[in-house]
Design a protein around this motif. Structure first.
Motif, mmCIF file in Angstrom:
data_model
loop_
_atom_site.group_PDB
_atom_site.id
_atom_site.type_symbol
_atom_site.label_atom_id
_atom_site.label_comp_id
_atom_site.label_asym_id
_atom_site.label_seq_id
_atom_site.Cartn_x
_atom_site.Cartn_y
_atom_site.Cartn_z
ATOM 1 N N GLN A 56 0.746 -1.312 -0.041
ATOM 2 C CA GLN A 56 0.117 -0.055 -0.013
ATOM 3 C C GLN A 56 0.863 1.081 0.115
ATOM 4 O O GLN A 56 1.960 1.168 0.518
ATOM 5 C CB GLN A 56 -1.049 0.221 1.314
ATOM 6 C CG GLN A 56 -2.096 -0.821 1.218
ATOM 7 C CD GLN A 56 -3.131 -0.493 2.313
ATOM 8 O OE1 GLN A 56 -2.584 -0.135 3.420
ATOM 9 N NE2 GLN A 56 -4.552 -0.698 2.219
ATOM 10 N N LEU A 57 0.365 2.326 -0.508
ATOM 11 C CA LEU A 57 0.544 3.587 -0.447
ATOM 12 C C LEU A 57 -0.013 4.225 0.828
ATOM 13 O O LEU A 57 -1.002 3.908 1.233
ATOM 14 C CB LEU A 57 0.577 4.325 -1.443
ATOM 15 C CG LEU A 57 1.477 4.157 -2.971
ATOM 16 C CD1 LEU A 57 1.003 4.892 -4.154
ATOM 17 C CD2 LEU A 57 2.911 4.066 -2.783
ATOM 18 N N VAL A 58 0.841 5.359 1.656
ATOM 19 C CA VAL A 58 0.288 6.147 2.585
ATOM 20 C C VAL A 58 -0.025 7.433 2.076
ATOM 21 O O VAL A 58 0.905 8.208 1.822
ATOM 22 C CB VAL A 58 1.086 6.048 3.864
ATOM 23 C CG1 VAL A 58 0.550 6.799 4.920
ATOM 24 C CG2 VAL A 58 1.153 4.391 4.419
ATOM 25 N N ALA A 59 -1.096 7.926 2.280
ATOM 26 C CA ALA A 59 -1.339 9.385 1.868
ATOM 27 C C ALA A 59 -1.922 10.223 3.096
ATOM 28 O O ALA A 59 -2.565 9.613 3.945
ATOM 29 C CB ALA A 59 -2.465 9.411 0.940
ATOM 30 N N VAL A 60 -1.392 11.436 3.437
ATOM 31 C CA VAL A 60 -1.761 11.991 4.420
ATOM 32 C C VAL A 60 -2.717 13.226 3.927
ATOM 33 O O VAL A 60 -2.379 14.056 2.911
ATOM 34 C CB VAL A 60 -0.749 12.797 5.292
ATOM 35 C CG1 VAL A 60 -1.311 13.832 6.492
ATOM 36 C CG2 VAL A 60 0.272 11.732 5.762
ATOM 37 N N VAL A 61 -3.991 13.077 4.343
ATOM 38 C CA VAL A 61 -5.026 14.222 3.824
ATOM 39 C C VAL A 61 -5.492 15.011 4.826
ATOM 40 O O VAL A 61 -5.715 14.707 5.940
ATOM 41 C CB VAL A 61 -6.335 13.291 3.493
ATOM 42 C CG1 VAL A 61 -7.321 14.214 2.687
ATOM 43 C CG2 VAL A 61 -6.021 12.103 2.658
ATOM 44 N N ARG A 62 -5.526 16.253 4.444
ATOM 45 C CA ARG A 62 -5.735 17.683 5.337
ATOM 46 C C ARG A 62 -7.106 18.241 4.962
ATOM 47 O O ARG A 62 -6.833 18.693 3.758
ATOM 48 C CB ARG A 62 -4.701 18.386 5.612
ATOM 49 C CG ARG A 62 -3.330 17.848 6.195
ATOM 50 C CD ARG A 62 -2.033 18.790 6.217
ATOM 51 N NE ARG A 62 -2.427 20.010 6.637
ATOM 52 C CZ ARG A 62 -2.276 21.308 5.959
ATOM 53 N NH1 ARG A 62 -1.984 21.236 4.925
ATOM 54 N NH2 ARG A 62 -2.565 22.249 6.954
ATOM 55 N N SER A 63 -7.988 18.523 5.846
ATOM 56 C CA SER A 63 -9.086 19.099 5.095
ATOM 57 C C SER A 63 -9.642 19.966 6.341
ATOM 58 O O SER A 63 -9.149 19.773 7.565
ATOM 59 C CB SER A 63 -10.245 18.078 5.001
ATOM 60 O OG SER A 63 -10.545 17.029 5.939
ATOM 61 N N ALA A 64 -10.499 20.819 6.051
ATOM 62 C CA ALA A 64 -10.934 22.021 7.064
ATOM 63 C C ALA A 64 -12.216 21.258 8.056
ATOM 64 O O ALA A 64 -12.031 21.715 9.297
ATOM 65 C CB ALA A 64 -11.741 22.963 6.330
ATOM 66 N N VAL A 65 -12.714 20.335 7.650
ATOM 67 C CA VAL A 65 -13.790 19.375 8.272
ATOM 68 C C VAL A 65 -13.451 17.966 7.834
ATOM 69 O O VAL A 65 -12.971 17.724 6.959
ATOM 70 C CB VAL A 65 -15.302 19.831 7.847
ATOM 71 C CG1 VAL A 65 -15.227 21.329 8.045
ATOM 72 C CG2 VAL A 65 -15.414 19.664 6.301
ATOM 73 N N PRO A 66 -14.124 17.264 9.040
ATOM 74 C CA PRO A 66 -13.803 15.665 8.778
ATOM 75 C C PRO A 66 -14.596 15.271 7.318
ATOM 76 O O PRO A 66 -15.471 15.574 6.929
ATOM 77 C CB PRO A 66 -14.435 14.984 10.124
ATOM 78 C CG PRO A 66 -14.482 16.184 10.849
ATOM 79 C CD PRO A 66 -14.687 17.436 10.091
ATOM 80 N N LEU A 67 -13.734 14.447 6.636
ATOM 81 C CA LEU A 67 -14.449 13.689 5.245
ATOM 82 C C LEU A 67 -15.212 12.728 5.773
ATOM 83 O O LEU A 67 -15.088 12.096 6.841
ATOM 84 C CB LEU A 67 -13.072 13.037 4.762
ATOM 85 C CG LEU A 67 -12.071 13.785 4.031
ATOM 86 C CD1 LEU A 67 -11.298 13.177 3.253
ATOM 87 C CD2 LEU A 67 -12.570 14.944 3.285
ATOM 88 N N THR A 68 -16.471 12.634 4.723
ATOM 89 C CA THR A 68 -17.605 11.769 5.271
ATOM 90 C C THR A 68 -17.073 10.072 4.703
ATOM 91 O O THR A 68 -15.900 10.241 3.952
ATOM 92 C CB THR A 68 -18.806 11.949 4.577
ATOM 93 O OG1 THR A 68 -18.440 11.847 3.181
ATOM 94 C CG2 THR A 68 -19.244 13.531 4.883
#
Length: 269
Positions: free
Chosen positions: A198-210
């Motif tokens: 697997q690859l690992v991605a760090v996701v940053r967002s202003a609100v939690p993703l659904t």
């Protein structure tokens, strides 16, 4: 690792895989890391065991005399395979044993159905420490007693995380091997992810993703990169809107903050 060390690690990993199949994986992980720490501490021993000019059987005899009965049979066989290989640098020998310790921990977690938990828990712990200065100082302070750190982590994490997560976090806190805690966690997360390609991605967002957004993003990344991608998500109000995705050195930035910064750069240019 590069060149000679890379090919040597592949050969040692084959032997490791063979003995790990019937081993106590938790014990194997702890033993291999303990030997890595021993070699880091005893520089002369590491240089001798990592010397490609010394006969492999001679180095194997040294390992048996030092470690037989003190570590598991599976760990002993792995260490003998490691010292019998040729390394570009003696420190690569210690690095190889640490890496195999992480792989053993990942295999233990997978056998318990908790590999996803380990990836998430390592990531979350890094974010918790980053946000809590007092905790960070207590965990990374080189002058703090080893047992005090161990006790703190047991009290804080205990049965709240997978055994592999507690082991790996404790390893980094007690023996960072010249890395920051953040860098060590990133390396461990990547090694754990590699066990399932697997690859690992760090996701940053202003609100939690659904859940739906996470699924669509994971599907898009899988199509784009041709491999499954594990998402580590964090909420950061500073991004204002949208989200960013970091995979290694690559950044996909669709945040409002990122767009504003791009406009600033263009105006400055």
């Amino acid at each position: 690792m590069r060149g000679l060390s890379r090919s040597s690690f592949a050969a040692v990993e084959e032997r490791f895989n063979a003995v790990a199949a019937t081993a106590d994986l938790g014990r194997l992980a702890e033993d291999l890391f303990a030997v890595a720490v021993l070699l880091d501490r005893e520089h002369g021993l590491r240089r001798n065991l990592g010397d490609p000019a010394r006969p492999a059987e001679q180095k194997a005899d040294v390992v048996r005399s030092l470690l037989d009965g003190k570590i598991s049979d599976a760990a002993l066989e792995t260490v003998i395979a490691a010292v019998s290989a040729k390394w570009s640098r003696s420190v690569d020998l210690s690095d190889a044993l640490e890496r195999l310790s992480v792989i053993a921990s990942a295999a233990e977690a997978e056998s318990l159905g908790r590999l996803d938990d380990v990836e998430d828990e390592l990531f979350r712990f890094g974010r918790i420490v980053d946000a809590n200065l007092a905790l960070r100082l207590a965990v990374v302070d080189p002058a703090a007693p080893v047992e005090a750190k161990r006790g703190l982590l047991n009290d804080l994490l205990g049965d709240r995380v997978a055994p592999a997560s507690l082991r790996l976090i404790t390893q980094l806190a007690l023996h960072p091997r010249g890395r920051s805690l953040e860098r060590g966690l990133e390396e461990y997360i990547q090694l754990v992810a590699e066990q399932r390609q697997q690859l690992v991605a760090v996701v940053r967002s202003a609100v939690p993703l659904t859940d739906g957004q996470r699924q669509r993003l994971a599907s898009w990344l899988r199509t784009t990169y041709g491999r499954d991608v594990h998402l580590n998500t964090e909420v950061d109000p500073r991004v204002l809107g949208g989200f960013s995705v970091r995979l290694g050195d690559e950044l996909i930035d669709s945040t409002i903050a990122g767009r504003i910064e791009e406009v600033r750069r263009r105006l400055a240019g």
